[in-house]
Design an enzyme around this catalytic site. Structure first.
Site, PDB file in Angstrom:
ATOM      1  CG  HIS A 189       5.207   7.832   6.620  1.00 48.06           C
ATOM      2  ND1 HIS A 189       4.086   7.586   7.395  1.00 48.06           N
ATOM      3  CD2 HIS A 189       5.629   6.617   6.206  1.00 48.06           C
ATOM      4  CE1 HIS A 189       3.856   6.280   7.445  1.00 48.06           C
ATOM      5  NE2 HIS A 189       4.788   5.671   6.716  1.00 48.06           N
ATOM      6  NE  ARG A 238      16.754  -3.595  19.419  1.00 48.63           N
ATOM      7  CZ  ARG A 238      17.694  -2.957  20.116  1.00 48.63           C
ATOM      8  NH1 ARG A 238      18.613  -2.255  19.504  1.00 48.63           N
ATOM      9  NH2 ARG A 238      17.703  -2.996  21.429  1.00 48.63           N
ATOM     10  CG  ASP A 297      -0.273  -0.181   2.540  1.00 48.31           C
ATOM     11  OD1 ASP A 297       0.739  -0.920   2.600  1.00 48.31           O
ATOM     12  OD2 ASP A 297      -0.737   0.408   3.543  1.00 48.31           O
ATOM     13  CD  GLU A 355       3.032  -1.041   7.938  1.00 48.71           C
ATOM     14  OE1 GLU A 355       3.035  -1.186   9.181  1.00 48.71           O
ATOM     15  OE2 GLU A 355       3.133   0.067   7.403  1.00 48.71           O
ATOM     16  CD  GLU A 356       2.302   3.204   5.901  1.00 48.06           C
ATOM     17  OE1 GLU A 356       2.069   3.638   7.036  1.00 48.06           O
ATOM     18  OE2 GLU A 356       3.439   3.199   5.377  1.00 48.06           O
TER      19      GLU A 356
HETATM   20 ZN   LIG Z   1       4.922   3.677   6.635  1.00 48.55          ZN
HETATM   21 ZN   LIG Z   2       6.341   0.969   5.683  1.00 48.89          ZN
END
Ligand SMILES: [Zn+2]
Ligand SMILES: [Zn+2]
Length: 397
Positions: A369, A183, A84, A142-143
């Site tokens: 973003h 990580r 997305d 995902e957002e």
């Molecule tokens: Zn994002």
């Molecule tokens: Zn992302």
């Protein structure tokens, strides 16, 4: 370098221009969360062209495909890409600029998707050279809550076959291209939204004794809630409480009837996340009540925290060192942002790593973003081959 690794590197190099072309197509034609219809068609048709039989329409626009190696029942590794875009007006002046005003791939999900298409082609080509099964997961949204990952899990993406592990990557505009970040353990935060409405009785500011002042109540609440971080939280356990909105819509001499507050609660521990929420709600309600008013405390649950399975991440990191060299593998800091890959990490052993995409010399430095986000596309040749190598290494582990 192993022979197989040489083959992967050659395949990644051969198709690098095709993968960049996929990325340009996706970047020019971005779609918002849960609306990835054309993107899903594009992904499915490319998977079909590779020789796979993609399953479409999982959780709406999700696409899943299976690559069977020799002895497919041995073990399954899942590879995930999100598809997305974001409601952002692109400010880049590039040939592949978004053609959809106000929608932009500003989080690099076009990169993740095109990269996984490249990885799919490599793994399909080499399917006789590994044992086990690869599950390719192209997910929507995902957002946007509740997150495409959570819906795909509900629709069974982690079953039949069940992946022993899930691996995902994310672009990193703060990491130079060519480098990969890992990580172990806690990595990204759970994200819950808090909506408070503090109610009192407004009126003339000159007569406070006749009112129940919601501005003062809300102020006490904001200050008191931070004590949950400083006094109730185990100091070894990172969390964040931030309020970005505080609306008391009175004027100099008018006290309003109510105040609204909005904030975010982020943790790296699911138990503490719930405990903290319970404490916050009780404290806010009690303070308001003690001061003669009331507080409605609404919680909108977001994603869980993202934990990178220690042994899987160690193995994956070692494999990455073997592919890109120790000098190109770096350690990541904790990152208190959310990511819906976290849902997979709560169910199966998971590893989420960062793909360096920064190139300062070329001015490619904007954060995700933002309207000027872009990547150094030489990252794509690395990412397609690397993920192929990581998947095969894990199947052979
Ligand atoms: Zn994002
Ligand atoms: Zn992302």
């Amino acid at each position: 370098m192993s022979q197989l690794q040489e083959k992967i590197k050659a395949l990644a190099k051969d198709q690098s221009q095709d993968i960049i072309a996929h990325r340009h197509h996706l970047h020019s034609n971005p779609e918002l969360s849960f609306e990835e219809f054309k993107t899903a068609k594009y992904v499915a048709s490319e998977l079909t062209a590779i020789g796979l039989q993609p399953e479409e329409g999982v959780a709406g626009t999700g696409v899943v495909a299976i690559i069977e190696g020799r002895n497919p029942g041995k073990k399954t590794v899942g590879l995930r890409a999100d598809m997305d875009a974001l409601p952002i007006l692109e400010a880049n002046d590039v040939p592949y600029k978004s053609k959809v005003p106000g929608v932009m791939h500003a989080c690099g999900h076009d990169v993740h998707t095109s990269s996984l298409l490249g990885t799919a082609r490599i793994l399909y080509t080499l399917r006789e050279e590994f044992e086990g099964t690869i599950k390719l997961v192209f997910q929507p949204a995902e957002e946007k809550a509740p997150g495409g990952a959570s819906l795909m899990i509900k629709e069974g993406v982690l079953e039949n076959p069940r992946p022993a592990s899930m691996v995902g990557q994310h672009v990193a505009p703060n990491i130079p291209v060519g480098k990969i970040g890992f990580r172990e353990g806690m990595y990204m935060a759970s994200t819950d939204e808090l909506y408070l409405t503090v109610k009192g009785k407004g009126g003339h500011a000159a007569a406070p004794h006749q009112l129940v002042d919601p501005v003062l109540m809300a102020s006490h609440i904001i200050v008191a809630l931070q004590q949950i971080i400083s006094r109730n939280r185990n100091p070894a356990n990172p969390s964040v409480l931030s309020f970005g909105r505080f609306i008391a819509d009175g004027v100099t001499n008018v006290i309003p009837n109510e105040v609204t507050i909005q904030g975010t609660w982020r943790c790296m521990d699911e138990e503490w996340r719930e405990d903290g929420l319970r404490r916050m709600k009780k404290m806010a309600e009690s303070i308001a009540e003690g001061m003669g008013g009331s507080c409605e405390f609404e919680i909108v649950k977001g994603y869980p925290f993202l934990k990178n399975h220690p042994e899987l991440t160690r193995r994956t990191r070692t494999a990455a060192v073997g592919y890109v060299g120790a000098e190109n593998v770096i350690d990541l800091d904790l990152w208190m942002a959310g990511e819906d890959f976290a849902f997979y990490s709560q169910v199966v052993d998971s590893c989420f790593y960062r793909l360096g995409t920064r190139n300062e010399a070329r001015g490619i430095i904007s954060g995700v973003h933002t309207p000027t986000f872009d990547i150094d596309e030489s990252a794509l040749e690395i990412s397609t081959g690397l993920m192929s190598w990581l998947a095969i290494s894990e199947l052979n582990a």
